[in-house]
Design a protein around this motif. Structure first.
Motif, PDB file in Angstrom:
ATOM      1  N   ASN A 122       0.932  -1.227  -0.216  1.00  0.00           N
ATOM      2  CA  ASN A 122       0.034   0.019   0.152  1.00  0.00           C
ATOM      3  C   ASN A 122       0.775   1.266  -0.053  1.00  0.00           C
ATOM      4  N   ARG A 123       0.269   2.249  -0.139  1.00  0.00           N
ATOM      5  CA  ARG A 123       1.070   3.684  -0.149  1.00  0.00           C
ATOM      6  C   ARG A 123       1.838   3.757   1.205  1.00  0.00           C
ATOM      7  N   TYR A 141       6.025  -0.138 -13.021  1.00  0.00           N
ATOM      8  CA  TYR A 141       4.662  -0.306 -13.002  1.00  0.00           C
ATOM      9  C   TYR A 141       4.623  -1.700 -13.871  1.00  0.00           C
ATOM     10  N   HIS A 164       3.162   9.299  -7.153  1.00  0.00           N
ATOM     11  CA  HIS A 164       2.020  10.004  -7.070  1.00  0.00           C
ATOM     12  C   HIS A 164       1.462   9.776  -8.636  1.00  0.00           C
ATOM     13  N   TYR A 167       0.372   6.287  -9.288  1.00  0.00           N
ATOM     14  CA  TYR A 167      -0.930   5.998  -8.752  1.00  0.00           C
ATOM     15  C   TYR A 167      -2.023   6.774  -9.656  1.00  0.00           C
ATOM     16  N   ALA A 172      -4.951   3.169  -7.484  1.00  0.00           N
ATOM     17  CA  ALA A 172      -4.448   3.081  -6.261  1.00  0.00           C
ATOM     18  C   ALA A 172      -4.057   1.544  -6.195  1.00  0.00           C
TER      19      ALA A 172
END
Ligand code: GLY
Length: 416
Positions: A122-123, A141, A164, A167, A172
């Motif tokens: 997660n972030r 990615y 940023h 995403y 997300a």
């Protein structure tokens, strides 16, 4: 034998040119080909049904796949029980290129020298990784990203911005990972494999940035040269030990059907060579220098790999060096004009060649139809001579808004 080369770039023009020199080759088709190739067949290389009709009608014995997409979509699997042969890995093995995470996991599993990587859940975990690495990471990615999926970062702010952006572009839940960042010279090593043995071609170096001094945006490649003088036999032996042999062991352990070309994108660092990426095909523009330097018959080499006879195949190279300068359309890799008439293609000597890429024929004239338009190749007994021959040829070729790098090959010359 009748051969179909799939693809439409400079790589495919070079493949068609080299296959045509084989005494066993009756006819080479380019599918769909470009303004420089002959016997062009307007079929999408990923339209396997249309390809099947074409290969049966034309009695094709071998399909040689240029780009990765047909391999990733399973062309080898599709034609598996047909009389013709398709050169390349099957869909499962092609994930070594089509999924960066699959490739990374394969490298780690089989002890291939490569950068460490981290997959944040997660972030918040991503933020932890950025802090831990001080932002000196490559953020990737894992999916088709049209060139927007890799960010090379030098500090924390840059890494946060990259995260940023990823995403933002891919959501997300985007599958992404961070990789330790390495510094050093990059080398392209390309071999023919039957999954057991491998015959390597000469080491080559690509120039990915758009402008001189490796400045500007990343491109498909603005030029290449081979062999690479700073690739010593010791360095190549270490790459073989740390990267190539563990890869072959992995292909065997996974029981992959891999009869094709394998590309090792290597970075030579202070702590030795590390693998950045696999490609499951020839590189472009590396092919445009590797094939002119290959003395061996390309069909013999391909058939040796298809018939598991590589261990007994003696691969031979021409002496000297080859350099390829890509002439592109102004604006590439962004927006660029098309349809410019190209002149001067005939003004080349015996040490020079032009492999066309983004071109087509219109009323008997060659016009530009892509960003990378031409690959101008020169040969010389030294790298310096090869550079001279290449730029001499470039100076005689014209199209409106052409641009090219003026420093191709310089990294292979001794420091001045
Ligand atoms: N020259 C790099 C590539 O073909 O992917």
């Amino acid at each position: 034998m009748r051969i179909a080369v799939l693809g439409s770039g400079g790589r495919e023009h070079a493949l068609c040119w080299k296959f045509a020199q084989s005494s066993q080759v009756e006819k080479v088709f380019a599918v769909p080909g470009n303004g420089g190739t002959e016997n062009n067949i307007p079929i999408d290389p990923c339209d396997f049904k249309a390809l099947k009709i074409f290969v049966e009608k034309e009695n094709i014995g071998l399909i040689f796949v240029g780009p990765e997409q047909p391999l990733a979509e399973g062309i080898v699997d599709y034609f598996r029980n047909q009389p013709l042969r398709v050169f390349g890995p099957d869909r499962q093995a092609a994930q070594l290129e089509s999924s960066k995470l699959f490739a990374k996991q394969f490298m780690k599993k089989y002890g291939v020298a490569t950068a460490d990587f981290w997959q944040p859940a997660n972030r918040a975990e991503a933020e932890e990784i950025i802090k831990k690495t001080k932002g000196q990471v490559v953020l990737k990615y894992d999916g088709l990203a049209a060139g927007k999926g890799v960010y090379v970062c030098s500090h924390q702010e840059e890494a946060r911005m990259a995260l940023h952006n990823l995403y933002d572009s891919f959501g997300a839940e985007a599958p992404l990972y961070f990789e330790e960042r390495f510094y050093g010279q990059e080398i392209s090593l390309i071999g023919f494999t039957d999954g057991q043995d491998i015959k390597m071609l000469l080491p080559a170096q690509d120039h990915k940035a758009a402008f001189d001094g490796d400045k500007g945006p990343n491109t498909g490649g603005m030029g290449a040269y081979c062999p690479v003088p700073f690739c010593t036999p010791e360095m190549l032996a270490e790459i073989d030990r740390e990267i190539v042999q563990p890869t072959l062991s992995g292909l065997q352990a996974e029981k992959f059907d891999y009869h094709g070309v394998i590309y090792f994108g290597v970075i030579q660092t202070e702590s030795g060579p590390h693998l950045l990426e696999y490609n499951v095909r020839f590189g472009d523009p590396e092919t445009e220098v590797l094939l002119p330097m290959l003395k061996s018959d390309l069909l013999d080499l391909t058939l040796a790999a298809l018939e598991n006879n590589l261990s007994g195949f003696k691969i031979e190279f021409n002496l000297g060096y080859a350099v390829d300068v890509v002439m592109a359309a102004a604006g590439y890799p962004g927006v660029y004009p098309k349809g410019m008439e190209i002149s001067g293609l005939e003004k080349i000597n015996a040490n020079q060649m032009v492999f066309q890429a983004g071109t087509s024929r219109r009323d008997g004239r060659v016009v530009s139809s892509g960003g990378r338009v031409l690959n101008v190749v020169g040969h010389g007994s030294t790298l310096q001579e090869a550079i001279y021959e290449t730029y001499a040829a470039v100076s005689g070729i014209r199209f409106d808004d052409a641009f090219f790098r003026r420093d191709i090959g310089r990294k292979g010359l001794p420091d001045e």
